[in-house]
Design a protein around this motif. Structure first.
Motif, PDB file in Angstrom:
ATOM      1  N   GLN A   7      29.016  41.680  24.070  1.00  0.00           N
ATOM      2  CA  GLN A   7      28.948  41.811  25.522  1.00  0.00           C
ATOM      3  C   GLN A   7      30.101  41.103  26.235  1.00  0.00           C
ATOM      4  OE1 GLN A   7      26.692  43.593  27.209  1.00  0.00           O
ATOM      5  NE2 GLN A   7      25.635  44.225  25.334  1.00  0.00           N
ATOM      6  N   SER A   8      31.018  40.491  25.497  1.00  0.00           N
ATOM      7  CA  SER A   8      32.075  39.701  26.132  1.00  0.00           C
ATOM      8  C   SER A   8      33.050  40.588  26.904  1.00  0.00           C
ATOM      9  CB  SER A   8      32.829  38.897  25.077  1.00  0.00           C
ATOM     10  OG  SER A   8      33.524  39.750  24.197  1.00  0.00           O
ATOM     11  N   LYS A   9      33.548  40.046  28.011  1.00  0.00           N
ATOM     12  CA  LYS A   9      34.522  40.740  28.854  1.00  0.00           C
ATOM     13  C   LYS A   9      35.679  39.803  29.145  1.00  0.00           C
ATOM     14  CE  LYS A   9      31.064  43.691  31.063  1.00  0.00           C
ATOM     15  NZ  LYS A   9      30.451  44.104  32.358  1.00  0.00           N
ATOM     16  N   ASN A  10      36.862  40.384  29.267  1.00  0.00           N
ATOM     17  CA  ASN A  10      38.062  39.607  29.506  1.00  0.00           C
ATOM     18  C   ASN A  10      38.408  39.603  30.985  1.00  0.00           C
ATOM     19  OD1 ASN A  10      40.896  38.653  29.451  1.00  0.00           O
ATOM     20  ND2 ASN A  10      40.682  38.939  27.248  1.00  0.00           N
ATOM     21  N   VAL A  11      39.030  38.500  31.410  1.00  0.00           N
ATOM     22  CA  VAL A  11      39.449  38.402  32.811  1.00  0.00           C
ATOM     23  C   VAL A  11      40.545  39.410  33.116  1.00  0.00           C
ATOM     24  CG1 VAL A  11      40.558  36.902  34.505  1.00  0.00           C
ATOM     25  CG2 VAL A  11      38.818  35.981  32.975  1.00  0.00           C
ATOM     26  N   TYR A  12      41.419  39.638  32.130  1.00  0.00           N
ATOM     27  CA  TYR A  12      42.626  40.417  32.379  1.00  0.00           C
ATOM     28  C   TYR A  12      42.484  41.835  31.857  1.00  0.00           C
ATOM     29  CZ  TYR A  12      44.671  35.863  33.312  1.00  0.00           C
ATOM     30  OH  TYR A  12      44.936  34.626  33.836  1.00  0.00           O
ATOM     31  N   GLU A  13      43.243  42.681  32.474  1.00  0.00           N
ATOM     32  CA  GLU A  13      43.353  44.046  31.976  1.00  0.00           C
ATOM     33  C   GLU A  13      44.017  43.999  30.607  1.00  0.00           C
ATOM     34  OE1 GLU A  13      45.502  48.235  33.293  1.00  0.00           O
ATOM     35  OE2 GLU A  13      45.495  46.512  34.633  1.00  0.00           O
ATOM     36  N   PRO A  14      43.512  44.775  29.629  1.00  0.00           N
ATOM     37  CA  PRO A  14      44.073  44.703  28.272  1.00  0.00           C
ATOM     38  C   PRO A  14      45.581  44.938  28.264  1.00  0.00           C
ATOM     39  CG  PRO A  14      42.056  45.992  28.271  1.00  0.00           C
ATOM     40  CD  PRO A  14      42.372  45.704  29.705  1.00  0.00           C
ATOM     41  N   GLY A  15      46.304  44.011  27.622  1.00  0.00           N
ATOM     42  CA  GLY A  15      47.744  44.142  27.501  1.00  0.00           C
ATOM     43  C   GLY A  15      48.538  43.711  28.713  1.00  0.00           C
ATOM     44  N   SER A  16      47.884  43.082  29.691  1.00  0.00           N
ATOM     45  CA  SER A  16      48.613  42.641  30.882  1.00  0.00           C
ATOM     46  C   SER A  16      48.110  41.263  31.294  1.00  0.00           C
ATOM     47  CB  SER A  16      48.425  43.631  32.036  1.00  0.00           C
ATOM     48  OG  SER A  16      47.139  43.490  32.617  1.00  0.00           O
ATOM     49  N   ASN A  17      48.807  40.668  32.281  1.00  0.00           N
ATOM     50  CA  ASN A  17      48.387  39.375  32.808  1.00  0.00           C
ATOM     51  C   ASN A  17      47.929  39.493  34.258  1.00  0.00           C
ATOM     52  OD1 ASN A  17      50.870  40.005  33.832  1.00  0.00           O
ATOM     53  ND2 ASN A  17      51.901  38.139  33.139  1.00  0.00           N
ATOM     54  N   ILE A  18      47.362  40.643  34.608  1.00  0.00           N
ATOM     55  CA  ILE A  18      46.840  40.901  35.957  1.00  0.00           C
ATOM     56  C   ILE A  18      45.320  40.803  35.916  1.00  0.00           C
ATOM     57  CG2 ILE A  18      46.722  42.533  37.861  1.00  0.00           C
ATOM     58  CD1 ILE A  18      49.530  41.439  37.294  1.00  0.00           C
ATOM     59  N   VAL A  19      44.756  39.910  36.730  1.00  0.00           N
ATOM     60  CA  VAL A  19      43.302  39.741  36.772  1.00  0.00           C
ATOM     61  C   VAL A  19      42.665  41.003  37.348  1.00  0.00           C
ATOM     62  CG1 VAL A  19      41.404  38.366  37.682  1.00  0.00           C
ATOM     63  CG2 VAL A  19      43.563  37.252  37.075  1.00  0.00           C
ATOM     64  N   ASN A  20      41.691  41.562  36.632  1.00  0.00           N
ATOM     65  CA  ASN A  20      41.010  42.760  37.141  1.00  0.00           C
ATOM     66  C   ASN A  20      39.490  42.650  37.041  1.00  0.00           C
ATOM     67  OD1 ASN A  20      40.682  43.021  34.361  1.00  0.00           O
ATOM     68  ND2 ASN A  20      40.795  45.258  34.418  1.00  0.00           N
ATOM     69  N   ASN A  21      38.972  41.517  36.563  1.00  0.00           N
ATOM     70  CA  ASN A  21      37.523  41.346  36.477  1.00  0.00           C
ATOM     71  C   ASN A  21      37.168  40.033  37.168  1.00  0.00           C
ATOM     72  OD1 ASN A  21      34.797  41.116  35.708  1.00  0.00           O
ATOM     73  ND2 ASN A  21      35.184  42.180  33.777  1.00  0.00           N
ATOM     74  N   TRP A  22      36.824  40.121  38.447  1.00  0.00           N
ATOM     75  CA  TRP A  22      36.641  38.914  39.254  1.00  0.00           C
ATOM     76  C   TRP A  22      35.314  38.239  38.994  1.00  0.00           C
ATOM     77  CZ3 TRP A  22      40.810  36.954  41.180  1.00  0.00           C
ATOM     78  CH2 TRP A  22      41.899  37.791  41.438  1.00  0.00           C
ATOM     79  N   ASP A  23      34.323  38.976  38.509  1.00  0.00           N
ATOM     80  CA  ASP A  23      33.069  38.324  38.114  1.00  0.00           C
ATOM     81  C   ASP A  23      33.310  37.371  36.948  1.00  0.00           C
ATOM     82  OD1 ASP A  23      31.662  39.653  40.041  1.00  0.00           O
ATOM     83  OD2 ASP A  23      31.065  41.308  38.728  1.00  0.00           O
ATOM     84  N   VAL A  24      34.105  37.815  35.996  1.00  0.00           N
ATOM     85  CA  VAL A  24      34.444  36.947  34.858  1.00  0.00           C
ATOM     86  C   VAL A  24      35.288  35.770  35.329  1.00  0.00           C
ATOM     87  CG1 VAL A  24      35.661  36.858  32.650  1.00  0.00           C
ATOM     88  CG2 VAL A  24      34.282  38.864  33.225  1.00  0.00           C
ATOM     89  N   MET A  25      36.189  36.008  36.284  1.00  0.00           N
ATOM     90  CA  MET A  25      37.023  34.926  36.808  1.00  0.00           C
ATOM     91  C   MET A  25      36.159  33.862  37.469  1.00  0.00           C
ATOM     92  SD  MET A  25      40.321  34.198  36.989  1.00  0.00           S
ATOM     93  CE  MET A  25      40.089  32.460  36.716  1.00  0.00           C
ATOM     94  N   GLU A  26      35.149  34.275  38.206  1.00  0.00           N
ATOM     95  CA  GLU A  26      34.244  33.301  38.826  1.00  0.00           C
ATOM     96  C   GLU A  26      33.479  32.518  37.771  1.00  0.00           C
ATOM     97  OE1 GLU A  26      31.721  34.398  42.036  1.00  0.00           O
ATOM     98  OE2 GLU A  26      33.127  35.900  42.801  1.00  0.00           O
ATOM     99  N   GLY A  27      33.060  33.206  36.700  1.00  0.00           N
ATOM    100  CA  GLY A  27      32.364  32.499  35.626  1.00  0.00           C
ATOM    101  C   GLY A  27      33.246  31.448  34.973  1.00  0.00           C
ATOM    102  N   LEU A  28      34.515  31.760  34.773  1.00  0.00           N
ATOM    103  CA  LEU A  28      35.446  30.789  34.198  1.00  0.00           C
ATOM    104  C   LEU A  28      35.652  29.594  35.128  1.00  0.00           C
ATOM    105  CD1 LEU A  28      38.172  33.137  32.663  1.00  0.00           C
ATOM    106  CD2 LEU A  28      36.691  31.584  31.406  1.00  0.00           C
ATOM    107  N   LEU A  29      35.835  29.869  36.424  1.00  0.00           N
ATOM    108  CA  LEU A  29      36.030  28.777  37.376  1.00  0.00           C
ATOM    109  C   LEU A  29      34.786  27.900  37.476  1.00  0.00           C
ATOM    110  CD1 LEU A  29      37.969  30.657  40.208  1.00  0.00           C
ATOM    111  CD2 LEU A  29      38.894  29.038  38.534  1.00  0.00           C
ATOM    112  N   ASP A  30      33.589  28.511  37.468  1.00  0.00           N
ATOM    113  CA  ASP A  30      32.351  27.725  37.459  1.00  0.00           C
ATOM    114  C   ASP A  30      32.325  26.783  36.262  1.00  0.00           C
ATOM    115  OD1 ASP A  30      31.457  28.930  39.730  1.00  0.00           O
ATOM    116  OD2 ASP A  30      30.154  30.385  38.722  1.00  0.00           O
TER     117      ASP A  30
END
Length: 748
Positions: free
Chosen positions: A108-131
């Motif tokens: 079920q894991s999801k990545n913050v970034y779009e595969p193969g790039s350094n552009i954030v495209n999953n902000w729910d995951v980004m919030e989980g990381l910041l929390d």
């Protein structure tokens, strides 16, 4: 991964190279689960409202800590897994390497970034990381905000929408008082004392080359190459799938990244090293064996008593079979003796009856004439004698009696109709007998001729060994050439566009045609003379696929080749086992075997060997893509071409141009390959003027210096004015950004 040395199979026999040392086998890495991390409250207790939280928001790892720290306190993968367990009626959240602790979480894991790039495209995951970062750093959020400034890294030319969304989360969700953004590679360059130079940042998802003059990045002259460590790992996986299409194990993405990091290096002369990489000499050092987990097949070991009992049981079974076979042979012999006795009595009976009665008796016993009965009696007598001799173990030599043909000397007028039939039969039998005699005599003459040729050949060999050996080698090469021509023809027949196959199809079409093209005679006639010339029948060989007669001819060629090589091995001291065609075409000594299994033999039934990957050519091929992107099908220029273009053309009019040459700075995890710095320096030297001074250096820590540079930048009071405050955000919006030496410019 620490290597463990284990003894593998020895070098294949027949090669002059010394036996290689025991193979070093590297184990594959386990899932990167780090375990529970306690909350660190010490940093928050030391901090105040002016102490910044520094976050290196990288695509391979997110690192967080305080501006007064020398190293980040947290380093986690940008992964978050969240799922609900229905049995427990609870929702579980896994962050970073914790996702590898649970099979469901890993799926079920999801990545913050779009595969193969350094552009954030999953902000729910980004919030989980910041929390997770704020909680583990011990930030006290009792008043509903983190109440600490934030310094966050971002890639070159970060999208405005991405920065805007990040600002909205930091200001509105976490209540940050101020936020500052900066480029990770420029933070690293500043931390390592750089002022003017060319920053070569090759990281997880991309490679950037940024010229810097007087601590100010010339972002309009920077260039991006879409290749980094993640693309290298993906490329290695593709190469391994092509190399081992039926590999029983599975190589995960983290394991592929570890293989690239631990086993690959940059070649100083790629083309030359690649051409010699699979040479047998030293291959055991260049070849890396990676062992994957496997389950050994369980073989039940029997005791000596059990083995002895099984052997005795097999012997007893053999004795029973032998006794049964002897009994069957005896019964068969008994039946033949009874049958022989019956037919002897029948012969005696025929002597005392009339011809008519004799014919009736013969027909009742399935014989047409008395000669057939005599033949049957002779065959039975011969078979009985042979069976008896076999049983007693003494086979006497058969004496072939010369047949007689009395009716051939009598004229036809003296014979009746029945005797005329027998005469014709005797004539045929005599012809067959004489043909066998001629064939036997011809065989004896051929045997004598071969013996004479062998005698003359032995004499010539004794007198002139060099000349004899040269003739045998010439004959051997001729046979080998014929074999190669046949193999080439078979390969061409498999290609429907080849000339040989087209000629074959033309012959088939002509033979199958209702009006085939006829062979013209010299006189101009159109008569069909096919078959008059023996060469005409060669058309069937032309159209044949070569499965029967071709195989027979190939077998004859192989037999003749082995005979010649056996003679050379026996009498020519310079011709060894390694010189034979079998040794030269041995699969275990081929280039393909060295590519797949290194210098060691391979047993497909061995589970240990079946679960091994051999890395050899891939070790230099994967890192080479940064220098030659076309290897991986990437339509971009390599870093040497990009760097030379920036240094010689884009900065041609810059007064500090020569100072840029004196500081080529390497940072990012993808520059950690052995030989990267030396290769970049040597190839740049080749394209630059000889008098130009060139200095290439590497960051003290190519991975952590970006975070350390950001922490150092955040700790300086003069940089407080470069933070975007909450008031700026509310007044000017999320697109607002302040320019500074390590950040993206507004015009970019």
């Amino acid at each position: 991964m620490a290597p463990s040395a284990t003894a593998d199979a020895p070098l294949p026999s027949g090669r002059n190279s010394p036996k290689p040392p025991p193979a070093k086998i590297w184990s594959v890495s386990e899932p990167p689960f780090e375990g529970f991390k306690p909350i660190d409250t010490e940093g928050f207790a030391r901090s105040n409202r002016e102490t910044a939280i520094v976050i290196d928001n990288g695509s391979s790892a997110v690192r967080a800590g305080w501006s007064f720290d020398s190293n980040p306190r947290l380093s986690l993968r940008p992964l978050v897994a969240k799922y609900r367990d229905r049995k427990l009626a609870r929702t579980f959240t896994f962050v970073g390497s914790d996702v590898f602790s649970d099979g469901t979480a890993r799926g079920q894991s999801k990545n913050v970034y779009e595969p193969g790039s350094n552009i954030v495209n999953n902000w729910d995951v980004m919030e989980g990381l910041l929390d997770y970062c704020f909680i583990k750093l011990g930030v006290d959020g009792k008043n509903g905000s983190i109440d600490r400034p934030i310094v966050m890294t971002e890639p070159v030319a970060n999208l405005g929408y991405t920065r805007k969304t990040m600002s909205e989360i930091l200001f509105e969700c976490y209540g940050a008082p101020s936020v500052a953004y900066g480029i990770d590679s420029l933070f690293s360059y500043s931390y390592n004392g750089g002022k003017t130079g060319l920053v070569v940042d090759s990281s997880y998802t991309s490679t950037h080359l940024i010229p810097v003059v007087n601590s100010k990045a010339l972002l309009s002259q920077s260039t991006r190459l879409n290749w980094g460590r993640s693309q290298g790992a993906e490329y290695l996986l593709k190469l391994l799938r092509l190399k081992y299409p039926s590999f029983p194990g599975k190589v995960s993405d983290p394991q592929a990244e570890d293989l690239v990091r631990d086993h690959c290096y940059v070649s100083q002369n790629y083309e030359e090293e690649l051409s010699k990489y699979l040479d047998w000499t030293g291959l055991e050092d260049r070849n890396r064996i990676v062992q994957f987990p496997y389950v050994e097949q369980v073989v039940v070991q029997k005791t000596e008593g059990e083995l002895a009992a099984a052997a005795e049981k097999r012997k007893e079974s053999g004795r029973r079979l032998q006794a049964q076979a002897a009994k069957m042979r005896l019964e068969k012999l008994k039946r033949k003796e009874e049958e022989f006795e019956y037919y002897q009595q029948l012969q005696t009976q025929l002597q005392d009856v009339t011809k008519k009665e004799a014919k009736r008796i013969l027909e009742s016993n399935d014989f047409d004439e008395e000669s057939q009965l005599e033949k049957k009696v002779r065959e039975l007598e011969k078979s009985i004698r042979k069976a008896r001799n076999k049983d007693v173990g003494d086979v006497e030599e058969e004496v072939q009696e010369e047949p007689t043909f009395p009716l051939l000397d009598r004229p036809d007028e003296e014979l009746d109709e029945e005797e005329l039939k027998q005469k014709r039969q005797q004539r045929l039998m005599k012809s067959n007998y004489e043909a066998r005699l001629r064939a036997k005599a011809e065989k004896e003459r051929e045997k004598a001729r071969l013996a004479e040729e062998q005698r003359l050949d032995d004499e010539r060999r004794d007198q002139d060994l060099e000349g004899w050996s040269a003739e045998r080698r010439t004959a051997r090469q001729s046979i080998i050439q014929k074999i190669k021509d046949r193999e080439r023809l078979k390969a061409e027949l498999g290609n429907r566009k080849s000339l040989a196959n087209q000629m074959r199809m033309k012959s088939i079409a002509n033979l199958a045609s209702d009006a085939p093209t006829k062979k013209r005679r010299r006189g101009g006639g159109d008569d069909d003379t096919f078959g008059a010339d023996d060469a005409d029948w060669g058309v069937y060989r032309t159209i044949a696929t070569g499965e029967q007669s071709d195989d027979e001819e190939e077998e004859d060629l192989g037999k003749a080749l082995k005979e010649i090589e056996a003679q050379l091995l026996q009498h020519d001291p310079t011709f060894t086992e390694e010189s034979t065609r079998e040794a030269q075409t041995d699969w275990t000594k081929s280039l393909l075997h060295a590519f797949l299994h290194g210098p060691y033999p391979f047993d497909p039934e061995n589970q240990k060997q079946a679960h091994q990957l051999h890395l050899n050519v891939e070790r230099i091929r994967v890192p080479e893509v940064v220098f030659q992107p076309t290897i991986a099908g990437l339509d971009q220029a390599g870093i040497i071409e990009i760097a030379s273009n920036i240094l010689t053309e884009r900065l041609a009019d810059n007064p500090r141009r020569h100072d840029v040459f004196k500081d080529i700075f390497l940072t990012g995890g993808n520059t950690l390959f052995q030989g990267f710095e030396e290769r970049l320096a040597s190839e740049l030297r080749a394209v630059l003027p000889a008098e130009q001074e060139l200095i290439v250096r590497k960051a003290d820590d190519a991975v952590l210096d970006a975070w350390r540079g950001a922490a150092k930048w955040a700790g300086k009071k003069e940089n407080r004015t470069n933070f975007i405050t909450r008031a700026d955000f509310m007044e000017k919006g999320g697109d607002y950004i302040k320019e500074h030496d390590a950040g993206n410019g507004m015009s970019f």
